[in-house]
Design a protein around this motif. Structure first.
Motif, PDB file in Angstrom:
ATOM      1  N   TYR A  85       0.869  -1.177   0.000  1.00 10.39           N
ATOM      2  CA  TYR A  85       0.000   0.000   0.000  1.00 10.39           C
ATOM      3  C   TYR A  85       0.904   1.224   0.000  1.00 10.39           C
ATOM      4  O   TYR A  85       2.098   1.136   0.329  1.00 10.39           O
ATOM      5  N   SER A 120       1.259   5.582   1.027  1.00  2.03           N
ATOM      6  CA  SER A 120       0.750   6.618   1.937  1.00  2.03           C
ATOM      7  C   SER A 120       1.650   7.835   1.846  1.00  2.03           C
ATOM      8  O   SER A 120       2.788   7.753   1.361  1.00  2.03           O
ATOM      9  N   ASP A 177       2.485   8.170   8.053  1.00  3.34           N
ATOM     10  CA  ASP A 177       2.287   6.886   8.708  1.00  3.34           C
ATOM     11  C   ASP A 177       1.350   6.950   9.905  1.00  3.34           C
ATOM     12  O   ASP A 177       1.230   5.979  10.646  1.00  3.34           O
ATOM     13  N   ASP A 212       0.071  -3.095  12.075  1.00  3.37           N
ATOM     14  CA  ASP A 212      -0.500  -2.082  11.191  1.00  3.37           C
ATOM     15  C   ASP A 212      -0.732  -2.649   9.794  1.00  3.37           C
ATOM     16  O   ASP A 212      -1.752  -2.360   9.157  1.00  3.37           O
ATOM     17  N   GLU A 222      -3.837  -4.797   9.757  1.00  5.17           N
ATOM     18  CA  GLU A 222      -5.096  -4.070   9.915  1.00  5.17           C
ATOM     19  C   GLU A 222      -5.478  -3.264   8.690  1.00  5.17           C
ATOM     20  O   GLU A 222      -6.630  -2.829   8.558  1.00  5.17           O
ATOM     21  N   ARG A 223      -4.568  -3.039   7.774  1.00  3.43           N
ATOM     22  CA  ARG A 223      -4.831  -2.200   6.609  1.00  3.43           C
ATOM     23  C   ARG A 223      -5.406  -3.009   5.452  1.00  3.43           C
ATOM     24  O   ARG A 223      -5.209  -4.216   5.355  1.00  3.43           O
ATOM     25  N   SER A 224      -6.065  -2.283   4.563  1.00  4.85           N
ATOM     26  CA  SER A 224      -6.500  -2.865   3.286  1.00  4.85           C
ATOM     27  C   SER A 224      -5.355  -2.697   2.296  1.00  4.85           C
ATOM     28  O   SER A 224      -4.879  -1.582   2.049  1.00  4.85           O
ATOM     29  N   VAL A 225      -4.880  -3.819   1.759  1.00  6.06           N
ATOM     30  CA  VAL A 225      -3.689  -3.783   0.914  1.00  6.06           C
ATOM     31  C   VAL A 225      -3.980  -4.439  -0.428  1.00  6.06           C
ATOM     32  O   VAL A 225      -4.936  -5.197  -0.586  1.00  6.06           O
TER      33      VAL A 225
END
Length: 740
Positions: free
Chosen positions: A354, A356, A359, A423, A426-429
């Motif tokens: 992903y 960003s 962070d 982290d 928990e993220r959408s990747v």
């Protein structure tokens, strides 16, 4: 065209070590699943009353009926030994066996009888009456050791027994001894069930003499078990078999230098004996044999490396995580390449990513229990977030914080890595499976976050060799007329379509830019070494180790200046031998035999202990020198110093004629290396010369390839009046000048 892209990569162990890794083994520039050692237990298909593993690794089995057999692992079967004179013994049924390099010892503890047989002739040597009920008997290279139990009248002891019945107590005063083992150097290890915890009593002989006071070590690392059996695995490693508080059998390896332990599952059957094979088999295996009790099964325990499960998911998987900074908030990341190998049908690689521009919580160090002063100091050093922190070493960060230890900083870094891994979960990747070339989609941002997950099984793991990611996103569509870029849907499809060709051409251009790599012996991929061999007209090296081949190619111009000469030939041979393992196990056995002979001479009064120690030191130095000098060049000119025609004829017989030479190879060099030495000599010797490669024997015979100073050693001695022994160091003979 490649200059239009910037890229970051990882292809060395040092570069991979900057990634966050979990359950990953990084070595030789690549990553695989981490491994652990397990113990594979295999029951042997025959019962045994007792067993013994001698110094050469041979397993001798005492069968329940009293016969002796040799286990042949290649065929997984027993071969019976016929012991001449056994039937005449007054033995009901022997219940213990031990062996040395020369003898086989059979014990009948019920009748207190001991019978000694020659290993070479199988003949009965002696019969000895023993009034002892030993805990165990153990053979070594030269003698048999008996562990006697503690009784009401006295403590336990260790005695040695020679084939003529001579006994000697080498350890006494033992408190609750339970087992005994002997190392290759004759170091004796006694395991005690001491009231203060398990204790190891050990003693190493000096020229056959054991010290009066042995060393004693409390096994604090084994206090959680009750060890019952011990065996020497290597110089620094011992193995123990015992039970824990739940009465479960535990198999433990203990390193005497580091005090580290490894615990393995033991067979369910209760075991009553343990012996390690002292020599490694081909392939590096070193089996351990264990016993289930009289007239029960023998077990072969073999260590094997298997992949390790992740401690959290309990699956055979590992992960690598990293973050890359482009320096621009609007960066569109282009593509990623992975070099993968060893992919099996039931293994896979997952690539998650992903992007960003920041962070979030990962930019905050406050969750690490730092004080405000520490936070201010770290920020002053441009360490603002968790990623900034783990990019440094504990020593670097601790140097900024004088009141903070490296251990505290390491704990911060461990928590930071755990938070970064959570982290990612928990993220959408974005995800790709078994990717080798990925066009990154919707990858716009200053930071590219990457997770590579290796998924395997107990036996197999994919291998990650290298990683490379490119930015910014550019497409060949920019070279087409503007009309192809007007419609967003059209341009998006065309961009992805042209990226296929762009990837191919960019890779070709990269290879062209690095084409000199294929001419550098140190950098060329291993699969192209044969090509470079042909290109440089180097005819040798196809069967050599990789590093030897690279050195040969690098030094080819230098070496070929001396081609066809003695100097050139010896340099080539030495180059090859420097890269192969030719350490001889026989030298150690020979030194033990020499030490035994010197002890005999000391006991007989021919040598003092000081003289024997000096002689043994000379022999050891000689063998050390022979390990470094594996080959010798022997030619006709080597005989110029001979003036006696009587001796000259014997040496001439070995050489033959002036155009002939010999290469003498040390006995410890394996035959497979001798074959390659012969190939080197055949390829590099002058066409007019004859050559012979002679592998020297461990035993020499006068008149047949005996070379003083090479495979025949005669220690130098001084004759001192009042100290030297006549007949050993000094010889009296008539004075030739005496007039008859």
């Amino acid at each position: 065209m490649t200059e239009e892209f910037a890229f970051v990569s990882a292809s060395t162990t040092e570069e991979w070590s900057r990634w966050i890794s979990r359950n990953i083994n990084l070595s030789e520039g690549s990553g695989t699943l981490a491994q652990t050692t397990t113990l594979v237990s295999s029951p042997l298909e025959f019962p045994a009353a007792d067993f013994d593993v001698n110094s050469s690794g041979t397993l001798l089995v005492l069968c329940p009926l009293g016969t002796v057999s040799v286990y042949q692992p290649a065929e997984s079967e027993l071969k019976s030994l016929t012991l001449i004179g056994y039937d005449d013994l007054e033995m009901d049924r022997p219940d213990a066996i031990a062996s040395t390099n020369r003898e086989i010892y059979l014990f009948d503890t019920d009748s207190d009888n001991l019978a000694v047989f020659s290993r070479q002739t199988r003949q009965l040597i002696s019969r000895i009456d023993l009034s002892v009920d030993p805990i165990t008997v153990v053979g070594s290279q030269r003698r048999v050791y008996v562990l006697e139990p503690a009784t009401e009248s006295g403590n336990g002891a260790v005695r040695t027994i020679e084939s003529d019945g001579t006994t000697q107590t080498i350890l006494d005063g033992l408190d609750s001894p339970v087992d005994l083992s002997v190392g290759p150097d004759e170091t004796v290890y006694v395991l005690e069930d001491h009231s203060d915890g398990p204790r190891l009593v050990h003693s190493t002989p000096d020229v056959g003499t054991f010290p009066e006071t042995p060393s004693k070590t409390y096994l604090e690392a084994l206090e959680w078990v009750t060890p019952r059996y011990v065996s020497v695995k290597s110089e620094d490693t011992l193995v123990f078999l015992g039970t824990d508080e739940d009465d479960t059998q535990q198999f433990i390896e203990w390193n005497s230098q580091t005090d580290d332990t490894d615990v393995f599952d033991a067979p369910d059957s209760p075991l009553t004996g343990l012996q390690c094979e002292p020599t490694q088999r081909e392939g590096g295996e070193r089996p351990i044999y264990a016993h289930s009790g009289p007239e029960t099964t023998l077990w072969e325990l073999s260590e094997r490396s298997v992949n390790k499960k992740d401690s959290e998911s309990l699956r055979y998987e590992g992960r690598l995580i990293n973050r890359f900074n482009s320096g621009r908030s609007d960066m569109q990341w282009h593509r990623t390449k992975l070099d993968l190998s060893e992919l099996q049908p039931d293994t896979r690689v997952e690539f998650n990513y992903y992007t960003s521009d920041g962070d979030g919580e990962l930019d905050d160090l406050s969750g690490l229990d730092c004080t405000q002063t520490q936070l201010d100091t770290l920020r002053a050093a441009d360490i603002y977030g968790l990623w900034d922190l783990i990019e440094h070493t504990p020593a670097e960060v601790a140097s900024l914080l004088p009141q903070t230890s490296q251990q505290t900083v390491k704990e911060w870094m461990d928590r930071a890595k755990e938070r970064i891994q959570r982290d990612f979960e928990e993220r959408s990747v974005q995800t790709a499976h078994d990717p080798e070339d990925i066009l990154l989609t919707d990858a716009i941002g200053q930071y590219l976050h990457v997770e590579i997950r290796l998924v395997g099984n107990r036996e197999s793991s994919p291998r990650l060799n290298s990683f490379k990611t490119y930015c910014p996103r550019k497409s060949y569509i920019r070279y087409l007329p503007e009309i192809y870029s007007k419609t967003q849907d059209q341009s998006a499809f065309l961009t992805r379509f042209l990226a296929i060709f762009e990837s191919v051409f960019v890779d070709i251009e990269e290879r062209l830019e690095h084409q000199t790599t294929y001419l550098d012996p140190e950098e060329i991929p291993v699969e192209y070494l044969s090509w470079l061999n042909e290109w440089l007209a180097v005819d040798l090296g196809d069967r050599w180790p990789e590093q030897a081949r690279r050195e040969l190619l690098a030094r080819a111009p230098e070496l070929y200046r001396n081609r066809g000469t003695k100097t050139g030939l010896m340099e080539l041979l030495q180059l090859y031998l420097d890269h192969v393992d030719t350490v001889s196990q026989s030298n150690h056995r020979t030194l033990v035999q020499i030490e035994r002979r010197l002890e005999t001479l000391v006991d007989a009064g021919y040598l003092t202990t000081r003289e024997a120690t000096a002689d043994l030191t000379q022999y050891r130095n000689r063998f050390t020198n022979s390990e470094s000098n594996k080959i010798y060049f022997f030619e006709y000119d080597s005989l110029e110093w001979l003036s006696d025609e009587h001796y000259d004829q014997y040496y001439n017989k070995l050489i033959g004629h002036p155009r002939r030479f010999q290469i003498l190879v040390q006995p410890g060099v394996p035959d497979k290396y001798v074959t390659i030495i012969e190939n080197i000599i055949e390829a590099e010797k002058p066409v007019s010369a004859d050559a012979e490669v002679k592998k020297l024997e461990h035993r020499f015979q006068l008149g047949a390839h005996t070379y003083l100073g090479i495979n025949t050693v005669y220690p130098a001695r001084e004759v001192k009046l009042g100290e030297s022994t006549l007949g050993k160091q000094a010889i009296l003979r008539p004075d030739e000048r005496t007039v008859e």
